[in-house]
Scaffold this motif. Sequence first.
Motif, PDB file in Angstrom:
ATOM      1  N   SER A  73       0.839  -1.199   0.000  1.00 30.37           N
ATOM      2  CA  SER A  73       0.000   0.000   0.000  1.00 30.37           C
ATOM      3  C   SER A  73       0.873   1.248   0.000  1.00 30.37           C
ATOM      4  O   SER A  73       2.003   1.236   0.501  1.00 30.37           O
ATOM      5  N   ARG A 126      -0.972   6.625  -9.663  1.00 35.35           N
ATOM      6  CA  ARG A 126      -0.607   6.652  -8.251  1.00 35.35           C
ATOM      7  C   ARG A 126      -1.834   6.900  -7.375  1.00 35.35           C
ATOM      8  O   ARG A 126      -2.022   6.244  -6.342  1.00 35.35           O
ATOM      9  N   ALA A 133      -3.229   4.094  -4.639  1.00 39.62           N
ATOM     10  CA  ALA A 133      -3.405   4.365  -3.209  1.00 39.62           C
ATOM     11  C   ALA A 133      -4.840   4.087  -2.763  1.00 39.62           C
ATOM     12  O   ALA A 133      -5.082   3.687  -1.626  1.00 39.62           O
TER      13      ALA A 133
END
Length: 195
Positions: free
Chosen positions: A20, A153, A157
């Motif tokens: 993560s 990105r 996330a």
Amino acid sequence: MNAIPMNDPRQFQFDLPSNSIPPAPLNEVIHRRAWAAAPLSTSPRENPDIELIVIHATAGSTTDGAVSVMAEGRASFHWAVPGPSEAEHEAFVWACAPETRAAWHVRNSCCHSAICAGARRLNHRSLGIEIVNTQRGAPFTEWQITATAEIIRYARAKYPHLRHVVSHARLDPVRRTDPGHYFPWTNLMERALSI
Ligand SMILES: [Zn+2]
């Protein structure tokens, strides 16, 4: 010389690590005309998890041209990355459809053994990005590649099951070549994985 290496877009794929990463805010602005069209050009998701991102290029030079396809209810996508002739280039990306909805950017029959174990109906597991480019040899800009990496990105996330980043051409190699032979896939991969 201004040699641009020829790539085979049918090979464009990279997979994301499963660790993560911290939340990554995205500099996006809702595209009102696309958003208004989204209820009629997207579907409720059949799968709860986002597992892949599909990279497209528009084959036109404007975001509005791509959005027109949405307004006509023929196809849809979650983000548009503006081209260098547009005022929004180097400023922000357009959010065109809610991530909670399945956009129509890959044919339901398309599949690949290296992606989601060969599953079909990939729109229900994916997010779609349209990058504005004519695909006639005009280079993708550094900002467009950075902006696309930032969407990846942001999504990585947010969606812990996100694993694959692939070209449309890899999923539909007979009908599609986007984002095209001139797309700097290695550059995108390096940026997406380094940030
Ligand atoms: Zn496409």
